[in-house]
Write a protein that holds these residues in place. Sequence first.
Motif, PDB file in Angstrom:
ATOM      1  N   THR A  65       0.839  -1.194   0.000  1.00  0.00           N
ATOM      2  CA  THR A  65       0.000   0.000   0.000  1.00  0.00           C
ATOM      3  C   THR A  65       0.877   1.248   0.000  1.00  0.00           C
ATOM      4  O   THR A  65       2.010   1.245   0.506  1.00  0.00           O
ATOM      5  CB  THR A  65      -0.936   0.026   1.223  1.00  0.00           C
ATOM      6  N   TYR A  66       0.304   2.330  -0.543  1.00  0.00           N
ATOM      7  CA  TYR A  66       1.072   3.574  -0.690  1.00  0.00           C
ATOM      8  C   TYR A  66       0.152   4.772  -0.516  1.00  0.00           C
ATOM      9  O   TYR A  66      -0.999   4.773  -0.981  1.00  0.00           O
ATOM     10  CB  TYR A  66       1.725   3.619  -2.070  1.00  0.00           C
ATOM     11  N   SER A  67       0.664   5.807   0.164  1.00  0.00           N
ATOM     12  CA  SER A  67      -0.065   7.058   0.348  1.00  0.00           C
ATOM     13  C   SER A  67       0.666   8.182  -0.372  1.00  0.00           C
ATOM     14  O   SER A  67       1.838   8.463  -0.060  1.00  0.00           O
ATOM     15  CB  SER A  67      -0.176   7.401   1.832  1.00  0.00           C
ATOM     16  N   PRO A  68       0.023   8.864  -1.329  1.00  0.00           N
ATOM     17  CA  PRO A  68       0.694   9.978  -2.011  1.00  0.00           C
ATOM     18  C   PRO A  68       0.898  11.192  -1.109  1.00  0.00           C
ATOM     19  O   PRO A  68       1.813  11.983  -1.341  1.00  0.00           O
ATOM     20  CB  PRO A  68      -0.249  10.297  -3.175  1.00  0.00           C
ATOM     21  N   GLU A  69       0.053  11.365  -0.058  1.00  0.00           N
ATOM     22  CA  GLU A  69       0.237  12.506   0.843  1.00  0.00           C
ATOM     23  C   GLU A  69       1.497  12.337   1.690  1.00  0.00           C
ATOM     24  O   GLU A  69       2.299  13.260   1.837  1.00  0.00           O
ATOM     25  CB  GLU A  69      -0.974  12.684   1.765  1.00  0.00           C
ATOM     26  N   LYS A  70       1.672  11.132   2.238  1.00  0.00           N
ATOM     27  CA  LYS A  70       2.831  10.901   3.103  1.00  0.00           C
ATOM     28  C   LYS A  70       4.051  10.425   2.324  1.00  0.00           C
ATOM     29  O   LYS A  70       5.154  10.382   2.865  1.00  0.00           O
ATOM     30  CB  LYS A  70       2.475   9.856   4.170  1.00  0.00           C
ATOM     31  N   LYS A  71       3.796  10.034   1.041  1.00  0.00           N
ATOM     32  CA  LYS A  71       4.868   9.479   0.211  1.00  0.00           C
ATOM     33  C   LYS A  71       5.581   8.342   0.948  1.00  0.00           C
ATOM     34  O   LYS A  71       6.813   8.277   1.011  1.00  0.00           O
ATOM     35  CB  LYS A  71       5.861  10.570  -0.193  1.00  0.00           C
TER      36      LYS A  71
END
Length: 727
Positions: free
Chosen positions: A709-715
């Motif tokens: 999984t990946y979050s673009p906000e937290k990178k």
Amino acid sequence: MAQEPTRTKEPKVGLVLSGGGAKGFAHIGVLKVLDSLDVRVDYVAGTSMGAIIGSLYAAGYTGNQLDSIFRSLNFDDVINDNLPRAAKTFYERDNSEKYGVTLPFDKFKIKLPSALSRGQNVYNLLTKLTLHVSDVHNFGELPIPFFCMATNIETGESILLDKGNLAQAVAASGALPSLFQPVVIGNDVLIDGGVTNNYPIDELRAKGMDVIIGVDVQDSLADRSKLNSAPEILLQINNYRTINDMKKKSKKTDIYIKPDISNFTVVSFSEGRKIIESGQTAALKNFHDLNILPKSVKGKKSLDNKIVLDSIKINDIQFYGNQRYTRSYIMGKLKFKPHSTVSYGDFNSGVNNLVATNNFDAFQYEFRKSEGADGYDMKATLTENNITTFLRFGIHYDDLYKSAALVNLTKKRFLLDNDVASLDVILGDNVRYNFEYFIDKGFYWSVGVKSRYNKFRTDIDAQLYFDMNGSTIEGLNKLDVEFQDQTNQLYLQTLFRKDFALGIGAEHKRLKIKSETVNTGHSNRAIVFENTDYFSVFGTLEFDTYSNKYFPKKGIFFCGDFHWYLHASDFNKNFSPFSIAKANLGYALSLSDAFSVNVLAQGGFRIGEKSPSSLDFALGGYGHNFINNFTSFYGYDYLALSGNSFVKTTLTLDYEIFKKHHINFAANIANIEDNLFDTGDWIRKIDYRGYALGYAIETFLGPLEAKYTYSPEKKRSYWFFNLGFWF
């Protein structure tokens, strides 16, 4: 001289089909060749799979029709007791989606089941396919006369079945020991006829047949290179008798057809197309001998494709064998009434509903044409399950609860005929328990009691909980926190239909949140953020038609929950009543057999100005069965986001690359904060996003999953792993 010339008498042709499990599909290939040559068959005999296919051919189906029927079936579902999820009550669904192994337990001893499957799905299918000849009780009066062989398990005697209920007789002939439980007919307990007579040529010759066509799909003896396991050796020992027997019987066969099926096994159901082709190839090698046989006068009479009826008119319904369970209880599960026309789909669903209760070992029924009226009378014999105690087991691993082993003790008819008591004890990194007692009154108000203790540890953002007890902790980002939750409920539940439930009840919750040691750089101290008893009343509404809890391909899911917290213990000094409402709404559909889409919308909010943040919504991580108001969210760690209101949407694309192996991609978006819905910002912008790419395998213990999984906000990315059903 005055007498007319005597007409040459045509020979009578018999057809004998051996048993052989999935290899018996070769019989269909042979039948297709016989039909193409218009061979007249005067009598059919069969054992096991040969009895199943032979009975349908004798009942009027052509080889091509049987080819279409058998190719369309999912044999995993037919052979196993894999009843559709929709057939199960909410309680039975929970059982099937939590425990990997279930063992009957009686008088302090494990009672292993008599077979892996009750064979109910096989019986349902045979009854449906032979409905048009249900009034024929002498099998000699079928479109082609027929008999099959079974074995009396008590005496070892070979039994010839040529009268009675055709579906029941054929089910008995195919009741392979250890796979299907025995079938009781009259005073006989019967199993697979192949145990004693897998090729009944002598019995067929005794019916006056002059020429016999025989199809042999039995195993040959394996060489040492293939005898590498105990099951293979046991199968070889069992084959000694049947193979030696066949050496004599093959010489008695006028046209002996032996398909090349050496590359297949008795369970090669997924390779049916190739096995059918092998039967055609073997039959064509005997083209000349088959072509000179007597022809049907007008060709074999084929059944109309609509012979498998879409609906059944049922007039009278009679039950036999039920002692503990009333007629009204059985009718309530079947959900159809006398003197009504029932779609076959609804009828089959009703039977599944009854069998899914696991209160009956067997449910055998037959239809007979009503006298003086259109339609059928139904007569059903039930065998009640006398074992009421079960031991169940499961294992699980995930990134929050870590490793866990589940041991369950379930007792049906604990105090009443229609109740069940269940205790889960979960051992591992986080010891937990779950107790349930439920008095099932179906569509009336049922009564239930639940008690659950849940515990886990995780690192959280210190700012989420730092002010819960009015204190602050400076210079601290992450905090190792232990959550303990004990929840006790007394509730009432009623069903509008089997997948639509309304519940109301009262709840006591003891919630404790603490960190054993907090190192602020100046001192070490233990902090208790929450240690409160909450008392509330609640209401729930649940609608669930998902085809699968974890990998749904179709269906709708809705779960609404409203809690009104009325009182709290002294730890929470500033308590005032408040409410929390939340709901989940999901929709799944299949774009193809392998590709499905699932859309899930979730939301919740608090009503009341003052409420403890310990019962706020928290998003992050991946999982099911979270406590309180915690919800998974791809791209973030567990409990990474919090607030007293939230909205979230998840889109999941799932592709089953081959059976029970899934690749899935998911994207979720959410807004979460205090008083989120006071303004319109929650719908105009998206604060949090996350994506997941995963691989999953369905096992008997539950899903085996790995997700990146990946979050673009937290990178930042997170891996999540899971093994086994969630509990």
